[in-house]
Motif scaffolding. Structure first.
Motif, PDB file in Angstrom:
ATOM      1  N   SER A   1      35.975  52.808  56.998  1.00 33.12           N
ATOM      2  CA  SER A   1      36.234  53.391  55.673  1.00 33.12           C
ATOM      3  C   SER A   1      37.183  52.505  54.880  1.00 33.12           C
ATOM      4  O   SER A   1      36.969  52.231  53.687  1.00 33.12           O
ATOM      5  CB  SER A   1      36.815  54.796  55.820  1.00 33.12           C
ATOM      6  N   GLU A   2      38.252  52.057  55.530  1.00 29.04           N
ATOM      7  CA  GLU A   2      39.210  51.177  54.867  1.00 29.04           C
ATOM      8  C   GLU A   2      38.541  49.874  54.434  1.00 29.04           C
ATOM      9  O   GLU A   2      38.762  49.382  53.319  1.00 29.04           O
ATOM     10  CB  GLU A   2      40.388  50.876  55.800  1.00 29.04           C
ATOM     11  N   PHE A   3      37.714  49.323  55.334  1.00 32.71           N
ATOM     12  CA  PHE A   3      36.980  48.095  55.023  1.00 32.71           C
ATOM     13  C   PHE A   3      36.064  48.292  53.817  1.00 32.71           C
ATOM     14  O   PHE A   3      36.037  47.472  52.887  1.00 32.71           O
ATOM     15  CB  PHE A   3      36.166  47.658  56.245  1.00 32.71           C
ATOM     16  N   LEU A   4      35.305  49.391  53.805  1.00 31.49           N
ATOM     17  CA  LEU A   4      34.365  49.646  52.709  1.00 31.49           C
ATOM     18  C   LEU A   4      35.098  49.794  51.381  1.00 31.49           C
ATOM     19  O   LEU A   4      34.724  49.181  50.375  1.00 31.49           O
ATOM     20  CB  LEU A   4      33.534  50.888  53.011  1.00 31.49           C
ATOM     21  N   PHE A   5      36.156  50.597  51.380  1.00 27.60           N
ATOM     22  CA  PHE A   5      36.864  50.833  50.127  1.00 27.60           C
ATOM     23  C   PHE A   5      37.524  49.561  49.600  1.00 27.60           C
ATOM     24  O   PHE A   5      37.534  49.308  48.390  1.00 27.60           O
ATOM     25  CB  PHE A   5      37.893  51.958  50.292  1.00 27.60           C
ATOM     26  N   LYS A   6      38.073  48.735  50.494  1.00 22.79           N
ATOM     27  CA  LYS A   6      38.673  47.479  50.060  1.00 22.79           C
ATOM     28  C   LYS A   6      37.606  46.507  49.544  1.00 22.79           C
ATOM     29  O   LYS A   6      37.837  45.779  48.577  1.00 22.79           O
ATOM     30  CB  LYS A   6      39.466  46.840  51.203  1.00 22.79           C
ATOM     31  N   SER A   7      36.448  46.484  50.200  1.00 28.08           N
ATOM     32  CA  SER A   7      35.354  45.610  49.760  1.00 28.08           C
ATOM     33  C   SER A   7      34.897  45.964  48.355  1.00 28.08           C
ATOM     34  O   SER A   7      34.428  45.102  47.606  1.00 28.08           O
ATOM     35  CB  SER A   7      34.173  45.723  50.727  1.00 28.08           C
ATOM     36  N   CYS A   8      35.031  47.251  48.012  1.00 27.37           N
ATOM     37  CA  CYS A   8      34.646  47.743  46.686  1.00 27.37           C
ATOM     38  C   CYS A   8      35.818  47.769  45.707  1.00 27.37           C
ATOM     39  O   CYS A   8      35.665  48.249  44.577  1.00 27.37           O
ATOM     40  CB  CYS A   8      34.062  49.157  46.801  1.00 27.37           C
ATOM     41  N   TYR A   9      36.982  47.287  46.145  1.00 23.62           N
ATOM     42  CA  TYR A   9      38.204  47.294  45.332  1.00 23.62           C
ATOM     43  C   TYR A   9      38.642  48.710  44.961  1.00 23.62           C
ATOM     44  O   TYR A   9      39.374  48.899  43.987  1.00 23.62           O
ATOM     45  CB  TYR A   9      38.027  46.452  44.064  1.00 23.62           C
ATOM     46  N   LEU A  10      38.201  49.694  45.743  1.00 26.41           N
ATOM     47  CA  LEU A  10      38.555  51.081  45.454  1.00 26.41           C
ATOM     48  C   LEU A  10      39.973  51.422  45.908  1.00 26.41           C
ATOM     49  O   LEU A  10      40.464  52.522  45.623  1.00 26.41           O
ATOM     50  CB  LEU A  10      37.546  52.032  46.108  1.00 26.41           C
ATOM     51  N   ASP A  11      40.635  50.495  46.601  1.00 27.80           N
ATOM     52  CA  ASP A  11      42.043  50.683  46.936  1.00 27.80           C
ATOM     53  C   ASP A  11      42.937  50.314  45.758  1.00 27.80           C
ATOM     54  O   ASP A  11      44.145  50.546  45.794  1.00 27.80           O
ATOM     55  CB  ASP A  11      42.417  49.851  48.161  1.00 27.80           C
ATOM     56  N   MET A  12      42.336  49.766  44.692  1.00 27.42           N
ATOM     57  CA  MET A  12      43.075  49.369  43.502  1.00 27.42           C
ATOM     58  C   MET A  12      43.006  50.477  42.449  1.00 27.42           C
ATOM     59  O   MET A  12      42.096  51.306  42.453  1.00 27.42           O
ATOM     60  CB  MET A  12      42.495  48.074  42.929  1.00 27.42           C
ATOM     61  N   ASP A  13      43.958  50.454  41.528  1.00 34.70           N
ATOM     62  CA  ASP A  13      43.983  51.465  40.472  1.00 34.70           C
ATOM     63  C   ASP A  13      42.770  51.341  39.554  1.00 34.70           C
ATOM     64  O   ASP A  13      42.243  52.346  39.075  1.00 34.70           O
ATOM     65  CB  ASP A  13      45.265  51.340  39.642  1.00 34.70           C
ATOM     66  N   ASP A  14      42.327  50.111  39.308  1.00 39.42           N
ATOM     67  CA  ASP A  14      41.231  49.880  38.374  1.00 39.42           C
ATOM     68  C   ASP A  14      40.213  48.917  38.987  1.00 39.42           C
ATOM     69  O   ASP A  14      40.252  47.715  38.726  1.00 39.42           O
ATOM     70  CB  ASP A  14      41.770  49.313  37.058  1.00 39.42           C
ATOM     71  N   PRO A  15      39.286  49.433  39.802  1.00 44.30           N
ATOM     72  CA  PRO A  15      38.301  48.547  40.442  1.00 44.30           C
ATOM     73  C   PRO A  15      37.398  47.830  39.442  1.00 44.30           C
ATOM     74  O   PRO A  15      36.964  46.707  39.691  1.00 44.30           O
ATOM     75  CB  PRO A  15      37.500  49.494  41.340  1.00 44.30           C
ATOM     76  N   VAL A  16      37.132  48.463  38.295  1.00 47.57           N
ATOM     77  CA  VAL A  16      36.272  47.826  37.292  1.00 47.57           C
ATOM     78  C   VAL A  16      36.934  46.564  36.738  1.00 47.57           C
ATOM     79  O   VAL A  16      36.266  45.554  36.502  1.00 47.57           O
ATOM     80  CB  VAL A  16      35.932  48.811  36.156  1.00 47.57           C
ATOM     81  N   ALA A  17      38.247  46.585  36.559  1.00 49.43           N
ATOM     82  CA  ALA A  17      38.959  45.395  36.080  1.00 49.43           C
ATOM     83  C   ALA A  17      38.777  44.244  37.060  1.00 49.43           C
ATOM     84  O   ALA A  17      38.602  43.083  36.648  1.00 49.43           O
ATOM     85  CB  ALA A  17      40.436  45.705  35.880  1.00 49.43           C
ATOM     86  N   MET A  18      38.813  44.541  38.357  1.00 46.82           N
ATOM     87  CA  MET A  18      38.620  43.507  39.365  1.00 46.82           C
ATOM     88  C   MET A  18      37.194  42.975  39.330  1.00 46.82           C
ATOM     89  O   MET A  18      36.958  41.776  39.470  1.00 46.82           O
ATOM     90  CB  MET A  18      38.946  44.077  40.751  1.00 46.82           C
ATOM     91  N   LEU A  19      36.223  43.872  39.128  1.00 42.73           N
ATOM     92  CA  LEU A  19      34.821  43.448  39.040  1.00 42.73           C
ATOM     93  C   LEU A  19      34.602  42.550  37.824  1.00 42.73           C
ATOM     94  O   LEU A  19      33.866  41.562  37.891  1.00 42.73           O
ATOM     95  CB  LEU A  19      33.912  44.670  38.966  1.00 42.73           C
ATOM     96  N   LYS A  20      35.255  42.878  36.721  1.00 41.60           N
ATOM     97  CA  LYS A  20      35.129  42.052  35.515  1.00 41.60           C
ATOM     98  C   LYS A  20      35.796  40.691  35.705  1.00 41.60           C
ATOM     99  O   LYS A  20      35.285  39.671  35.214  1.00 41.60           O
ATOM    100  CB  LYS A  20      35.730  42.782  34.320  1.00 41.60           C
ATOM    101  N   GLU A  21      36.908  40.662  36.424  1.00 45.18           N
ATOM    102  CA  GLU A  21      37.575  39.385  36.724  1.00 45.18           C
ATOM    103  C   GLU A  21      36.684  38.523  37.607  1.00 45.18           C
ATOM    104  O   GLU A  21      36.567  37.310  37.404  1.00 45.18           O
ATOM    105  CB  GLU A  21      38.903  39.674  37.428  1.00 45.18           C
ATOM    106  N   LEU A  22      36.058  39.158  38.601  1.00 46.14           N
ATOM    107  CA  LEU A  22      35.123  38.454  39.471  1.00 46.14           C
ATOM    108  C   LEU A  22      33.961  37.887  38.664  1.00 46.14           C
ATOM    109  O   LEU A  22      33.544  36.743  38.852  1.00 46.14           O
ATOM    110  CB  LEU A  22      34.603  39.414  40.549  1.00 46.14           C
ATOM    111  N   ASP A  23      33.448  38.686  37.736  1.00 47.71           N
ATOM    112  CA  ASP A  23      32.313  38.258  36.924  1.00 47.71           C
ATOM    113  C   ASP A  23      32.666  37.059  36.053  1.00 47.71           C
ATOM    114  O   ASP A  23      31.860  36.142  35.886  1.00 47.71           O
ATOM    115  CB  ASP A  23      31.835  39.419  36.048  1.00 47.71           C
ATOM    116  N   GLU A  24      33.872  37.054  35.508  1.00 48.72           N
ATOM    117  CA  GLU A  24      34.295  35.936  34.659  1.00 48.72           C
ATOM    118  C   GLU A  24      34.308  34.620  35.435  1.00 48.72           C
ATOM    119  O   GLU A  24      33.833  33.587  34.949  1.00 48.72           O
ATOM    120  CB  GLU A  24      35.691  36.228  34.100  1.00 48.72           C
ATOM    121  N   LYS A  25      34.814  34.675  36.655  1.00 44.06           N
ATOM    122  CA  LYS A  25      34.864  33.486  37.508  1.00 44.06           C
ATOM    123  C   LYS A  25      33.450  33.043  37.897  1.00 44.06           C
ATOM    124  O   LYS A  25      33.105  31.856  37.821  1.00 44.06           O
ATOM    125  CB  LYS A  25      35.695  33.798  38.754  1.00 44.06           C
TER     126      LYS A  25
END
Length: 368
Positions: free
Chosen positions: A159-183
């Motif tokens: 569960s911890e692995f899955l949530f971290k892989s999805c950045y769901l341990d962060m306050d704003d997972p969408v911000a992380m996804l957008k940062e990933l997309d920019e790179k």
């Protein structure tokens, strides 16, 4: 108010991945009862966005029963209700939560191939509508004991692995996804101008013609978790050999030490240290199964080991994957098949990628 992890998960799938709008017809497909909490949160979020949610829940082992008992006529039959859904649905959210990852491991390979051929037009239709902007889809998973066991983890660890892989341990997972997309978009735009990709590594020396093909940054719009850049190579312009050192999983079966030889875009020889019969049965599924549908680089550094779940494994940071079978129309790919099997290769052990003879990737990292 603190959001639950399921509410954060739902907001990514509904607001970001599929961008549900008022009036959208949204199918929420759940693999098992284990997906209940996420399904509830997604259902609620779709309603809040003004969409029309339809729940499609499967009971475990139904696919196994079907393959075991179905006649050829039944294997070839695609019901009109499901076909209609693929034709008209606006958004499609599929949530996996398997009770048993091996329930198809002993299924009849011929019947599996026949069923895959019969349902091929459905996947083609969804991909085509998605490429035209007529529909959006995303697949995701919830933690289950079966997935944890496959990954050799406890349920809490998985569960911890899955949530971290999805950045769901962060306050704003969408911000992380957008940062990933920019790179990733920078890498994809560079690769858009490339004519030939050359990959070398352990028992690997292979070239992919990619001139005129579009490279796509994957950052949570179709898969969640995500993290890859991919394209579909020119159909007749793939030549060489490639060895996949990671275990390969497909439909509850495994193949280890897969080694492929490819000439003019077709697999002409395929061996495996384990699961060779299954590998070749899938490659013989239909006319397009021996074609090369995708070449991709994984970029999710939160995923560093094989878990037996392709949704996660193909995103491993420091790995590449190549799919046999169907191409993606949005990249310009034209290969058609009921098969799309992503085969994963570790590149952290000296693997290199050249783009038009320029070194762009080494030891699991882009160097551009």
């Amino acid at each position: 108010m603190i959001k639950s992890v399921w509410d954060k998960y739902a907001e990514v799938l509904v607001d970001y991945s599929t961008d549900v709008q008022k009036g959208d017809l949204v199918i929420i497909r759940a693999e098992s009862i284990h997906a209940k909490e996420l399904v509830k949160s997604v259902y609620k979020r779709v309603i809040q966005k003004g969409g029309h949610p339809l729940i499609r829940t499967a009971i475990g082992d139904m696919a196994e029963l079907f393959i075991k008992h179905a006649s050829d006529e039944q294997l070839d039959y695609v019901d009109p209700v499901t076909k209609l859904e693929y034709e008209i649905v606006d958004k499609y959210i599929s949530i996996g939560g398997p009770l048993n990852t091996k329930n198809m491991a002993r299924a009849d390979l011929g019947k599996l191939a026949r069923r895959g051929k019969a349902t091929k037009p459905l996947s083609e239709l969804l991909l085509s509508r998605s490429a035209k902007g007529e529909a959006k889809w995303v697949i995701a998973d919830v933690p289950t004991h079966a997935l944890a066991q496959e990954a050799r983890m406890s349920l809490d660890e998985y569960s911890e692995f899955l949530f971290k892989s999805c950045y769901l341990d962060m306050d704003d997972p969408v911000a992380m996804l957008k940062e990933l997309d920019e790179k990733q978009t920078k890498w994809a735009e560079y690769l858009d101008g490339v004519k030939k990709l050359h990959i070398v590594g352990d028992k690997t020396d292979i070239t992919f013609g990619v001139e005129g093909r579009k490279w796509i940054s994957c950052s949570g719009l179709n898969n969640y978790p995500d993290g890859e850049v991919f394209t579909s190579p020119v159909e007749e312009d793939v030549n060489g050999e490639i060895y996949f050192d990671y275990p390969q999983n497909y439909r509850g079966n495994e193949a280890h030490g897969v080694h492929l030889w490819i000439e003019n875009g077709k697999v002409v020889k395929a061996t495996a240290e384990k699961g060779e019969d299954f590998l070749n049965a899938m490659l013989d599924m239909d006319e397009g199964a021996r074609g090369i549908g995708e070449i991709a680089v994984g970029t999710n550094d939160m995923i560093q080991e094989i878990t037996g779940n392709i949704l996660f494994d193909e995103k491993i940071g420091g790995a590449i994957h190549m799919a046999v079978g169907a191409s993606y129309p949005e990249t310009g790919g034209k290969n058609v098949s009921g098969l799309h099997w992503d085969l994963i290769k570790n590149m952290k052990n000296g693997g290199k990628i050249y783009a038009d003879d320029v070194l762009i990737y080494e030891n699991g990292k882009f160097v551009i």
